[in-house]
Scaffold this active site. Structure first.
Site, short mmCIF file in Angstrom:
data_model
loop_
_atom_site.label_atom_id
_atom_site.label_comp_id
_atom_site.label_asym_id
_atom_site.label_seq_id
_atom_site.Cartn_x
_atom_site.Cartn_y
_atom_site.Cartn_z
N HIS A 237 -2.56 7.59 -3.22
CA HIS A 237 -3.74 6.72 -3.12
C HIS A 237 -4.15 6.56 -1.66
CE1 HIS A 237 -6.47 3.34 -3.87
NE2 HIS A 237 -5.83 2.66 -2.93
N TYR B 24 0.87 -1.19 0.00
CA TYR B 24 0.00 0.00 0.00
C TYR B 24 0.89 1.23 0.00
CZ TYR B 24 -4.40 2.38 1.47
OH TYR B 24 -5.54 3.14 1.56
#
Ligand code: MN
Length: 435
Positions: free
Chosen positions: A142, A137
Site C-alpha cells: 500500500h 502504515y
C-alpha cells in the site's frame, strides 16, 4: 508451532450444534466481545457458533475457578478494559475452562446452555472504551502504491524501512461493525481549482486494516521491549479506516492525516485472542535484498520466527443497485496480514520506545494491508489509480470512489493444514449522504 494445547485440537467438538464447521466461531476460536441480549444491558461474552455465552453470568454460576473466575468477573462490565488489563494468564485460563465447558461431553452442559443467547437477537458493541487509537502504515505494498502516485521512481520515503510509521488517530469516532455514517464534509482543492471550497467529500475510500487491542499497557516513561511486546497484545479485529482522499490531499502537509480520517473508523466487534491465532503464526517474511536490518531495539529472534500472521483478508462491496437486484456483495480485493513490513510487536515496541504509555483497551491499526498486484489493493485509491480509472461492478455500475448507500465489508479468515479454520466476524459499514 508456538503454544498449542488441547483448545486448538482439530478433534475438539462443541455441544453447541452451530459451532460445528462454523466459518467464524468454532470452539477453537472463542473470541471476546461486548453484547446486549434482548432487553438487557451491555456485558462481556464469548462467541460460539451462532450463540453468545454471558461470561459474568457463567462466573456467578460458579462455572470457573482460579484466574478464569477473575477474568469472567471482569467481563461483567459494559466494556472489556478491565479484562484485557489482566493480561495473558487469566485470559488463557478463561479460554482453557471455556473450551472444557463448551466441549462435547462437558458435565456442565445443562448449566451452561441457559446462559447462551442467539447472536442474531443480540446487539454487539465496541469491545472496550478506547482511550487512544494509533494508526500505523506497515502495509508495504500500500505504501509503495500510494507513494508511486507522487514519486514514481522512489515511492517509499527514506524513513520507511527504519521507522514503523504511524499517526495518532481519533478514538471518539471508532464505531462497531454495522454502524452507518454520514459522508464527511471538508475543504477540497482539486488541481483544477486555485483555491479550496467546502463541501461533501468526493473521494470517499475504505482501508483494509488489522486492528490490535492492547492488554495490560505500560507506565509512562517505561518502554516495552520487543521481547515483552507480545504479552501486551490482547487480540485482533478488522478495522476499516474510512478515508476522505480529497480532504486528505489538501490538509495532510505538513502534519499528516487529520479530518480526512477521524469522521468514522469501523471495527469488527469480536476480539480474536493471540491464543486462538497461535496455529496461524508464521515467520516474518524476510526483507528484500538490500533493505536495512531493523535497529536492535526492534529486532527479536522469536518475533522474526513467529511474529507474523497468516490471515486471509477480503474487501467486498454491496451497492444500493446490487441490493435491489438481489446480488450478493462483490469481492473487490483479497490480501493477507503477512504483507506487513513490521510485526505487531515492532509497532508496539516502537510506539512505547520514547516512554509513551499504552493503556488497556487502546487500539492500534496496522495501516492498509494490500497484497502485491491488482487483485490485492486494500483501498480504492490504489484500485482506481487515484480516481483516474474505474472499478467495474457485477451490477453493471462503476466506482471511482464510494457513493452514498454503498456498504463495505471486511472479512478475515485463518486457514492452516491440521488446524480448524477461524474467522473474525464482519466489519461492515454503510455510507449515508452528507448532512
Ligand atoms: Mn489507515
Amino acid at each position: 508451532m508456538p503454544d498449542l494445547d488441547a483448545t486448538h485440537s482439530p478433534d475438539l467438538r462443541s455441544w453447541v450444534a452451530s459451532a460445528q464447521g462454523h466459518a467464524e466461531f468454532p470452539i477453537q476460536n472463542l473470541p471476546l466481545g461486548v453484547f446486549s441480549p434482548p432487553g438487557g444491558t451491555p456485558r462481556g461474552g464469548v462467541a460460539i457458533g451462532n450463540e453468545i455465552l454471558d461470561l459474568a453470568a457463567a462466573g456467578r454460576a460458579g462455572l470457573f475457578g482460579g484466574e478464569a473466575a477473575r477474568a469472567a468477573e471482569a467481563a461483567g462490565a459494559p466494556a472489556l478494559n478491565a479484562l484485557l488489563a489482566l493480561g495473558a494468564g487469566p485470559r488463557r485460563a478463561l479460554r482453557t475452562q471455556l473450551s472444557a465447558l463448551l466441549a462435547e461431553g462437558s458435565p456442565h452442559q445443562a448449566q451452561v446452555a441457559p446462559l447462551l443467547h442467539p447472536a442474531a437477537g443480540c446487539t454487539l458493541h465496541l469491545p472496550t472504551v478506547i482511550g487512544d487509537y494509533t494508526d500505523f502504515y506497515v502495509g508495504i505494498h500500500h505504501a509503495t502504491n500510494v507513494g508511486r502516485v507522487f514519486r514514481p521512481d522512489d515511492p517509499l520515503l527514506p524513513n520507511y524501512k527504519y521507522v514503523p510509521i504511524g499517526y495518532h488517530g481519533r478514538a471518539s469516532s471508532v464505531r462497531p461493525s454495522g454502524t452507518a455514517f454520514h459522508r464527511p464534509k471538508g475543504q477540497r482543492k482539486p488541481a483544477t481549482q486555485a483555491t479550496p471550497d467546502f463541501g461533501p467529500c468526493r473521494n470517499l475510500d475504505y482501508e483494509l486494516e488489522l486492528g490490535i487491542w492492547i492488554g495490560p499497557g505500560n507506565e509512562l516513561g517505561e518502554p516495552v521491549s520487543i521481547a515483552e511486546a507480545p504479552a501486551q497484545v490482547a487480540g485482533y479485529s478488522l478495522l476499516n479506516d474510512w478515508s476522505a482522499r480529497d480532504i486528505q490531499a489538501w490538509e495532510y502537509q505538513p502534519l499528516g492525516p487529520f479530518l480526512a480520517k477521524n469522521f468514522c473508523s469501523t471495527v469488527s466487534t469480536w476480539i480474536v485472542t493471540p491464543e486462538a491465532l497461535a496455529p496461524f503464526r508464521v515467520p516474518q517474511p524476510p526483507r528484500p535484498e538490500g533493505d536495512p536490518a531493523p535497529l536492535p531495539y526492534l529486532l527479536d529472534e522469536a518475533d522474526q520466527r513467529e511474529g507474523a500472521l497468516d490471515l486471509q483478508l477480503e474487501v467486498l462491496i454491496l451497492t444500493p443497485a446490487m441490493r435491489e437486484k438481489g446480488l450478493p456483495p462483490q469481492t473487490l480485493s483479497r490480501s493477507n496480514a503477512q504483507h506487513m513490513y513490521w510485526t505487531v510487536a515492532q509497532m508496539l515496541t516502537h510506539h512505547t520506545s520514547n516512554g509513551c504509555n499504552l493503556q488497556p483497551g487502546d487500539l492500534l491499526g496496522s495501516g492498509t494491508l494490500s497484497a502485491p498486484g491488482e487483485e490485492g489493493f486494500g483501498s480504492l485509491l490504489e484500485s482506481t489509480k487515484g480516481g483516474k480509472e474505474l472499478v467495474q461492478l457485477t451490477s453493471g455500475e462503476t466506482r471511482r470512489f464510494l457513493e452514498d448507500g454503498d456498504e463495505v465489508f471486511l472479512r478475515a479468515h485463518a486457514h492452516r493444514p491440521g488446524a480448524v479454520s477461524i474467522g473474525f466476524g464482519e466489519c461492515r459499514g454503510t455510507v449515508l449522504p452528507a448532512v
